[in-house]
Design a protein around this motif. Structure first.
Motif, PDB file in Angstrom:
ATOM      1  N   ILE A  21       0.853  -1.200   0.000  1.00 40.35           N
ATOM      2  CA  ILE A  21       0.000   0.000   0.000  1.00 40.35           C
ATOM      3  C   ILE A  21       0.883   1.241   0.000  1.00 40.35           C
ATOM      4  CG2 ILE A  21      -1.741   1.346   1.257  1.00 40.35           C
ATOM      5  CD1 ILE A  21      -2.763  -1.362   2.427  1.00 40.35           C
ATOM      6  N   ALA A  22       1.883   1.270   0.882  1.00 38.04           N
ATOM      7  CA  ALA A  22       2.779   2.421   0.972  1.00 38.04           C
ATOM      8  C   ALA A  22       3.523   2.650  -0.345  1.00 38.04           C
ATOM      9  CB  ALA A  22       3.767   2.225   2.122  1.00 38.04           C
ATOM     10  N   GLU A  23       3.936   1.574  -0.983  1.00 36.50           N
ATOM     11  CA  GLU A  23       4.644   1.690  -2.259  1.00 36.50           C
ATOM     12  C   GLU A  23       3.768   2.378  -3.304  1.00 36.50           C
ATOM     13  OE1 GLU A  23       7.236  -1.341  -4.909  1.00 36.50           O
ATOM     14  OE2 GLU A  23       5.212  -2.010  -4.447  1.00 36.50           O
ATOM     15  N   GLN A  24       2.504   2.006  -3.361  1.00 35.35           N
ATOM     16  CA  GLN A  24       1.601   2.616  -4.343  1.00 35.35           C
ATOM     17  C   GLN A  24       1.286   4.067  -3.984  1.00 35.35           C
ATOM     18  OE1 GLN A  24       1.235   1.172  -7.201  1.00 35.35           O
ATOM     19  NE2 GLN A  24       2.405  -0.502  -6.317  1.00 35.35           N
ATOM     20  N   ARG A  25       1.128   4.351  -2.685  1.00 38.46           N
ATOM     21  CA  ARG A  25       0.955   5.749  -2.264  1.00 38.46           C
ATOM     22  C   ARG A  25       2.149   6.566  -2.745  1.00 38.46           C
ATOM     23  NH1 ARG A  25       0.434   3.931   3.198  1.00 38.46           N
ATOM     24  NH2 ARG A  25      -1.732   3.465   3.650  1.00 38.46           N
ATOM     25  N   GLY A  26       3.342   5.995  -2.593  1.00 39.06           N
ATOM     26  CA  GLY A  26       4.553   6.686  -3.013  1.00 39.06           C
ATOM     27  C   GLY A  26       4.543   7.042  -4.488  1.00 39.06           C
ATOM     28  N   GLY A  27       3.987   6.172  -5.296  1.00 35.18           N
ATOM     29  CA  GLY A  27       3.898   6.467  -6.724  1.00 35.18           C
ATOM     30  C   GLY A  27       3.058   7.694  -7.011  1.00 35.18           C
ATOM     31  N   VAL A  28       1.950   7.834  -6.311  1.00 41.16           N
ATOM     32  CA  VAL A  28       1.092   9.008  -6.495  1.00 41.16           C
ATOM     33  C   VAL A  28       1.779  10.246  -5.924  1.00 41.16           C
ATOM     34  CG1 VAL A  28      -1.145  10.067  -5.955  1.00 41.16           C
ATOM     35  CG2 VAL A  28      -1.025   7.614  -6.458  1.00 41.16           C
ATOM     36  N   ARG A  29       2.331  10.107  -4.731  1.00 45.37           N
ATOM     37  CA  ARG A  29       2.975  11.249  -4.070  1.00 45.37           C
ATOM     38  C   ARG A  29       4.181  11.758  -4.870  1.00 45.37           C
ATOM     39  NH1 ARG A  29       2.487  12.578   1.015  1.00 45.37           N
ATOM     40  NH2 ARG A  29       0.882  11.670   2.308  1.00 45.37           N
ATOM     41  N   ARG A  30       4.973  10.850  -5.412  1.00 42.79           N
ATOM     42  CA  ARG A  30       6.140  11.274  -6.205  1.00 42.79           C
ATOM     43  C   ARG A  30       5.717  12.028  -7.456  1.00 42.79           C
ATOM     44  NH1 ARG A  30       8.196   6.687  -4.211  1.00 42.79           N
ATOM     45  NH2 ARG A  30       7.374   5.400  -5.878  1.00 42.79           N
ATOM     46  N   ALA A  31       4.556  11.722  -7.981  1.00 46.32           N
ATOM     47  CA  ALA A  31       4.102  12.386  -9.206  1.00 46.32           C
ATOM     48  C   ALA A  31       3.919  13.891  -9.015  1.00 46.32           C
ATOM     49  CB  ALA A  31       2.799  11.749  -9.701  1.00 46.32           C
ATOM     50  N   VAL A  32       3.763  14.342  -7.783  1.00 48.39           N
ATOM     51  CA  VAL A  32       3.601  15.780  -7.538  1.00 48.39           C
ATOM     52  C   VAL A  32       4.890  16.428  -7.043  1.00 48.39           C
ATOM     53  CG1 VAL A  32       1.119  15.561  -7.120  1.00 48.39           C
ATOM     54  CG2 VAL A  32       2.694  15.514  -5.179  1.00 48.39           C
ATOM     55  N   LEU A  33       5.958  15.655  -6.936  1.00 43.94           N
ATOM     56  CA  LEU A  33       7.233  16.142  -6.416  1.00 43.94           C
ATOM     57  C   LEU A  33       7.725  17.338  -7.225  1.00 43.94           C
ATOM     58  CD1 LEU A  33       9.309  15.307  -4.224  1.00 43.94           C
ATOM     59  CD2 LEU A  33      10.475  14.007  -5.994  1.00 43.94           C
ATOM     60  N   GLY A  34       7.948  18.446  -6.548  1.00 44.26           N
ATOM     61  CA  GLY A  34       8.514  19.626  -7.192  1.00 44.26           C
ATOM     62  C   GLY A  34       7.557  20.453  -8.021  1.00 44.26           C
ATOM     63  N   LEU A  35       6.286  20.097  -8.031  1.00 44.24           N
ATOM     64  CA  LEU A  35       5.325  20.858  -8.824  1.00 44.24           C
ATOM     65  C   LEU A  35       4.765  22.043  -8.046  1.00 44.24           C
ATOM     66  CD1 LEU A  35       3.159  18.078 -10.534  1.00 44.24           C
ATOM     67  CD2 LEU A  35       5.106  19.329 -11.478  1.00 44.24           C
ATOM     68  N   THR A  36       4.382  23.063  -8.767  1.00 44.11           N
ATOM     69  CA  THR A  36       3.660  24.177  -8.153  1.00 44.11           C
ATOM     70  C   THR A  36       2.200  23.759  -7.968  1.00 44.11           C
ATOM     71  OG1 THR A  36       2.974  25.149 -10.260  1.00 44.11           O
ATOM     72  CG2 THR A  36       5.132  25.850  -9.369  1.00 44.11           C
ATOM     73  N   GLU A  37       1.499  24.515  -7.173  1.00 43.50           N
ATOM     74  CA  GLU A  37       0.063  24.274  -6.978  1.00 43.50           C
ATOM     75  C   GLU A  37      -0.663  24.336  -8.326  1.00 43.50           C
ATOM     76  OE1 GLU A  37      -3.240  23.526  -4.426  1.00 43.50           O
ATOM     77  OE2 GLU A  37      -1.170  23.734  -3.783  1.00 43.50           O
ATOM     78  N   GLU A  38      -0.291  25.308  -9.133  1.00 37.86           N
ATOM     79  CA  GLU A  38      -0.923  25.469 -10.447  1.00 37.86           C
ATOM     80  C   GLU A  38      -0.670  24.252 -11.337  1.00 37.86           C
ATOM     81  OE1 GLU A  38      -0.910  28.498 -14.291  1.00 37.86           O
ATOM     82  OE2 GLU A  38       0.292  28.995 -12.536  1.00 37.86           O
TER      83      GLU A  38
END
Length: 182
Positions: A21-38
């Motif tokens: 479960i944590a591994e899959q959460r990490g995939g979603v969380r990494r996808a926003v790494l370094g992005l602005t809110e916009e």
């Protein structure tokens, strides 16, 4: 911050399920790494999905299933009238707020799964037309369902992120770990 859960001992089924479960959460969380809110709110494809919306949805779904397992009502009740809001930020919601909220839910999920006497313990499915009536599912089923649900959206997140700036999951893992990719 990505929560890393490790199996406690060889054959530790709870730890293994929580790690997946944590591994899959990490995939979603990494996808926003370094992005602005916009950027996280943008729609770079024909889909209505955004990365911020996927984070919100994954957190909301995990919380709702955890509540059902505890035989409590979900924090947010979704109906046909408000279903569209589970995939996008509304009002004063922010990506950072949703990530923090999901981290709290992840900790609650881990504590719950580790606390139940058995992964075979059951709870009733919601009385929704897409579920069999009067069906019970196990805590093990809950874990497997969260893996499936989150993995599905991690794949969506990969495509959206690559559409935004070309970064792939491999690059984002390297970036998260502070090492070069390539």
């Amino acid at each position: 911050m990505v929560m890393h859960v490790r199996a406690e001992a060889p054959g530790d089924e709870r730890g293994a399920l929580l790690a997946f479960i944590a591994e899959q959460r990490g995939g979603v969380r990494r996808a926003v790494l370094g992005l602005t809110e916009e950027q996280a709110r943008s729609r770079p494809s024909a889909s209505e999905l955004t990365l911020a919306g996927l984070v919100k949805h994954c957190a909301e779904v995990e919380q709702a299933w955890l509540a059902r397992a505890r035989q409590e009502p979900p924090a947010v009740q979704r109906t046909q009238a408000n279903w569209h809001e589970c995939f996008r930020l509304v009002g004063d919601e922010t990506l950072a707020g949703q990530l923090a909220h999901w981290e709290k839910i992840a900790a609650e999920t881990e504590a719950y799964v580790r606390s139940v006497p058995s992964l075979d313990d059951t709870f009733p499915l919601p009385n929704d037309p897409w579920f069999p009536p009067d069906e019970q599912v196990s805590v093990r089923w809950l874990c497997l369902h969260l893996i499936r649900e989150t993995a599905r959206h991690a794949g969506h997140a990969d495509v959206i992120r690559e559409s935004l700036d070309g970064k792939t999951a491999f690059e984002l893992v390297a970036e998260e770990q502070g090492s070069p990719w390539g």
